[in-house]
Write a protein that holds these residues in place. Structure first.
Motif, PDB file in Angstrom:
ATOM      1  N   ASN A 196      -5.116  -1.369 -15.530  1.00 51.01           N
ATOM      2  CA  ASN A 196      -5.667  -1.603 -14.205  1.00 51.01           C
ATOM      3  C   ASN A 196      -6.346  -2.962 -14.169  1.00 51.01           C
ATOM      4  O   ASN A 196      -6.526  -3.605 -15.202  1.00 51.01           O
ATOM      5  CB  ASN A 196      -6.659  -0.500 -13.832  1.00 51.01           C
ATOM      6  N   ARG A 199      -9.096  -6.881  -8.678  1.00 53.48           N
ATOM      7  CA  ARG A 199      -8.511  -7.958  -7.909  1.00 53.48           C
ATOM      8  C   ARG A 199      -8.876  -7.817  -6.441  1.00 53.48           C
ATOM      9  O   ARG A 199      -9.262  -6.749  -5.978  1.00 53.48           O
ATOM     10  CB  ARG A 199      -6.990  -7.990  -8.084  1.00 53.48           C
ATOM     11  N   THR A 201      -8.674  -7.092  -2.776  1.00 55.50           N
ATOM     12  CA  THR A 201      -7.831  -6.142  -2.065  1.00 55.50           C
ATOM     13  C   THR A 201      -7.895  -6.370  -0.560  1.00 55.50           C
ATOM     14  O   THR A 201      -7.926  -5.431   0.226  1.00 55.50           O
ATOM     15  CB  THR A 201      -8.236  -4.697  -2.380  1.00 55.50           C
ATOM     16  N   ARG A 209      -1.329  -6.000   1.411  1.00 51.57           N
ATOM     17  CA  ARG A 209      -2.412  -6.403   0.519  1.00 51.57           C
ATOM     18  C   ARG A 209      -2.277  -7.863   0.139  1.00 51.57           C
ATOM     19  O   ARG A 209      -1.204  -8.374  -0.116  1.00 51.57           O
ATOM     20  CB  ARG A 209      -2.405  -5.530  -0.723  1.00 51.57           C
ATOM     21  N   SER A 214      -4.735 -12.344  -8.797  1.00 49.62           N
ATOM     22  CA  SER A 214      -3.695 -11.411  -9.227  1.00 49.62           C
ATOM     23  C   SER A 214      -3.670 -11.370 -10.749  1.00 49.62           C
ATOM     24  O   SER A 214      -2.909 -12.087 -11.384  1.00 49.62           O
ATOM     25  CB  SER A 214      -2.341 -11.837  -8.669  1.00 49.62           C
ATOM     26  N   GLU A 250      -1.423  -0.095 -12.160  1.00 52.75           N
ATOM     27  CA  GLU A 250      -2.180   0.287 -10.970  1.00 52.75           C
ATOM     28  C   GLU A 250      -2.432  -0.979 -10.143  1.00 52.75           C
ATOM     29  O   GLU A 250      -1.591  -1.381  -9.371  1.00 52.75           O
ATOM     30  CB  GLU A 250      -3.481   0.987 -11.368  1.00 52.75           C
ATOM     31  N   ASP A 251      -3.569  -1.627 -10.313  1.00 51.50           N
ATOM     32  CA  ASP A 251      -3.839  -2.855  -9.562  1.00 51.50           C
ATOM     33  C   ASP A 251      -3.492  -4.116 -10.349  1.00 51.50           C
ATOM     34  O   ASP A 251      -3.803  -5.219  -9.917  1.00 51.50           O
ATOM     35  CB  ASP A 251      -5.320  -2.904  -9.169  1.00 51.50           C
ATOM     36  N   GLU A 275       3.016   1.439 -10.231  1.00 47.94           N
ATOM     37  CA  GLU A 275       2.832   1.296  -8.789  1.00 47.94           C
ATOM     38  C   GLU A 275       3.952   0.437  -8.190  1.00 47.94           C
ATOM     39  O   GLU A 275       4.363  -0.559  -8.793  1.00 47.94           O
ATOM     40  CB  GLU A 275       1.490   0.641  -8.482  1.00 47.94           C
ATOM     41  N   LEU A 279       2.743  -5.508  -6.177  1.00 49.88           N
ATOM     42  CA  LEU A 279       2.367  -6.034  -7.478  1.00 49.88           C
ATOM     43  C   LEU A 279       3.452  -6.928  -8.075  1.00 49.88           C
ATOM     44  O   LEU A 279       4.637  -6.710  -7.888  1.00 49.88           O
ATOM     45  CB  LEU A 279       2.076  -4.878  -8.433  1.00 49.88           C
ATOM     46  N   SER A 522      -8.086   2.181  -9.292  1.00 47.28           N
ATOM     47  CA  SER A 522      -7.938   1.220  -8.205  1.00 47.28           C
ATOM     48  C   SER A 522      -8.719   1.627  -6.968  1.00 47.28           C
ATOM     49  O   SER A 522      -8.201   1.660  -5.881  1.00 47.28           O
ATOM     50  CB  SER A 522      -6.453   1.042  -7.867  1.00 47.28           C
ATOM     51  N   SER A 535      -7.687   5.575  -7.360  1.00 51.12           N
ATOM     52  CA  SER A 535      -6.515   5.982  -8.123  1.00 51.12           C
ATOM     53  C   SER A 535      -6.571   7.462  -8.453  1.00 51.12           C
ATOM     54  O   SER A 535      -5.578   8.077  -8.752  1.00 51.12           O
ATOM     55  CB  SER A 535      -6.427   5.171  -9.403  1.00 51.12           C
ATOM     56  N   THR A 562       2.135   0.936  -1.117  1.00 48.81           N
ATOM     57  CA  THR A 562       1.806   1.552  -2.395  1.00 48.81           C
ATOM     58  C   THR A 562       2.194   3.013  -2.430  1.00 48.81           C
ATOM     59  O   THR A 562       2.236   3.690  -1.432  1.00 48.81           O
ATOM     60  CB  THR A 562       0.325   1.430  -2.782  1.00 48.81           C
TER      61      THR A 562
END
Length: 568
Positions: A196, A199, A201, A209, A214, A250-251, A275, A279, A522, A535, A562
């Protein structure tokens, strides 16, 4: 001549430096458990008292020279109630998963990690129990021969403070070159493995997003790793109802990932989870992995549109070679908003759906794959484009709505129920009298055949590991006494008893942040136009702005949705 002599002197100096570093790297501090044998205690520089043992383990790391060294744990059980901090260029070694246990419990705070915040660290050879987990926030880290479980040494399941038993959290410009080898997460109240990032959002006017930070995990490798029975809903100390075996993305952005011979079995949600959508994902390869019986303990029933409960939930810039899905509650292989993903020689056996390619996917290829004994469709695709199915064999598909396979249906949803277009379907079916597939959509070609004999594949099989029993040494702190001793270490540096326990716990400014944010995966703001969630999956929402219409090009604006926000 002078130049040559100068070069020789430089080379000599470098060789001497390397020699010094090699000698320093052999510096070893042996830490004995309170119940270690008398011989092990006699060989140790530090003997733990059997309570708050993390303080003495941290003391060992503090005693290593700047160049690094080894902290070696003896056989026995170490009882920790706080954070452990491996130092830079160090090795943190147990005496084997079946000999060394670190048992973690804190009655007031379950967030008690082994916190790897310094680079160049090797951790190897013990079982981590109770509230303990690994928190990694740096690079050049290797974990080998580790078992992690939420079941304490007393046999009682402990609550989870961390978001994964093996948890990578990115909050810096580079985190990567991380390898997990022979690592097992078994009977855990959270994710087995969780990646994860922190970042931005922010949400733009279309609901997509955005963000300037990143953060990526790069060069990540899993070899012979297992995640078994991770997640229990919200019972028994689980932090949420969303818990997977391997939550690889995840993120975090993700670059250069390899997973070899890994097993995900009987996890609450997905076995392998990535995810989709927004991403940045590059070069993900899974070889000879097995994902079986995932989602079966979850009480969810069809249509599965608010849960995952699948074998592989994987989407972008990925290749799966010889991977197997067995008896997963929803789909064996599930791609949502996918792009440039290929399945080679992959097999599903007995899941509800074999291969599920839906919701804005494009450029997805199946080569020589099989679906066997699915409860419903062996192959299912909807609202996708450029799906290529080559030499697909299906046996004994249960079928649904009058077909063995389906194009176009998506739970009756007006947002996503559209045919797949510009695709090729080469399918051979055995054992069912139902029509193979409804030939829907534009620009598709079909080669549909019925086989008179089955084609049984050779599939990868991986035996599930078990948690090693707590090693009984036959000794105890009560019968032996617990003292800290002083001896000479490997490089003849005398280690004197410490006047104080100089750990870095109280000075770690990240610990509060980690508890507030890192442990929720996340949970950083809103997704879509009005949905907010962590999450953990406790708050599920669907919100689509008017600009995000079905007319949008496939695989473009769908990135803001997502997986957890927009159906499954």
């Amino acid at each position: 001549m002078k130049g040559k002599i100068g070069i020789q002197m430089i080379i000599g100096a470098l060789l001497l430096l390397c020699l010094i570093q090699t000698v320093a790297a052999t510096t070893t501090i042996v830490v004995a458990a309170a119940d270690a044998s008398p011989a092990s205690k006699a060989a140790a520089q530090i003997v733990c008292p059997g309570t708050n043992d993390q303080a003495w383990i941290n003391e060992a790391f503090n005693r290593l020279p700047a160049e690094g060294g080894i902290v070696q744990l003896t056989e026995g059980t170490f009882h920790s109630s706080g954070w452990i901090y491996p130092s830079q260029n160090s090795q943190f070694l147990g005496s084997g998963e079946d000999k060394t246990t670190i048992d973690v419990y804190n009655a007031t705070d379950a967030y008690q990690p082994i916190h790897v915040q310094q680079d160049n660290v090797l951790i190897k050879g013990f079982t981590l129990r109770g509230e303990g987990f690994f928190l990694i926030r740096t690079n050049h880290v290797t974990l080998q021969d580790i078992t992690a479980t939420s079941i304490g040494a007393d046999g009682v399941r402990k609550p989870s403070g961390g978001n994964g038993m093996f948890f990578i959290w990115v909050d810096n410009n580079y985190t990567g070159d991380i390898t997990f080898q022979n690592c097992k997460a078994i009977d855990c109240n959270t994710h087995g493995f969780n990646m994860n990032a922190n970042r931005d959002t922010g949400i733009n006017s279309t609901g997509t997003r955005t963000g300037t930070n990143s953060y990526a995990i790069s060069n990540l490798k899993f070899v012979n790793c297992q995640a078994i029975r991770c997640g229990y809903g919200v019972a028994d100390g689980s932090s949420s109802e969303f818990a997977t075996g391997f939550d690889i993305q995840e993120d975090n952005d993700l670059q250069n990932v390899e997973m070899d011979n890994c097993l995900a079995e009987d996890n609450w949600e997905n076995g392998f989870h990535f995810e989709p959508g927004y991403l940045g994902t590059k070069n993900v390869v899974l070889n000879n992995c097995v994902s079986r019986n995932n989602g079966q303990r979850n009480p969810a029933v069809e249509p599965f549109n608010d849960v995952f409960v699948s074998g592989y939930y994987i989407h972008r810039n990925a290749i799966l070679n010889n991977c197997v899905a067995i008896n997963n509650k929803n789909a064996g292989f599930f791609t949502h908003d996918g792009s440039n993903t290929t399945f080679n020689n992959c097999v599903d056996i007995g899941s509800t759906y074999g291969f599920k390619i839906v919701k804005g996917s494009s450029d997805i290829t199946l080569n020589n794959c099989q679906g066997r004994n699915e409860k419903a469709w062996a192959f299912w695709t909807a609202f996708s484009d450029k799906v290529t199915v080559k030499n697909f064999f299906q046996a004994n598909a249960g079928g649904k709505s009058g077909y063995q396979d389906n194009i176009g249906f998506y739970y009756g949803s007006p947002k996503y129920e559209f045919s797949t277009t510009n695709s090729n379907f080469d399918i051979t079916a055995f054992g069912s009298s139902l029509p193979i597939i409804n030939e829907a959509g534009n620009g598709n070609t079909y080669s549909l055949k019925t086989a008179s004999a089955d084609q049984v594949p050779t599939v990868t099989d991986i035996t599930a590991a078990t948690v090693p029993a707590v090693y009984v040494t036959g000794y105890s702190a009560t019968t032996q006494g617990a003292t800290q001793v002083s001896q000479v270490v490997a490089v003849a540096t005398t280690v004197a008893p410490a006047a104080t326990q100089t750990t870095t716990t109280t000075s770690d400014g990240w610990s509060g942040f980690g508890k507030s944010f890192g442990s929720t995966s996340s949970g950083f703001g809103s997704f879509g136009s009005s949905s907010s969630f962590q999450s953990g999956g406790n708050a599920l929402g669907v919100a689509v702005s008017s600009s995000q219409s079905i007319a949008a090009s496939i695989g473009s604006t769908w990135g803001g949705f997502t997986g957890r926000t927009f159906g499954f």
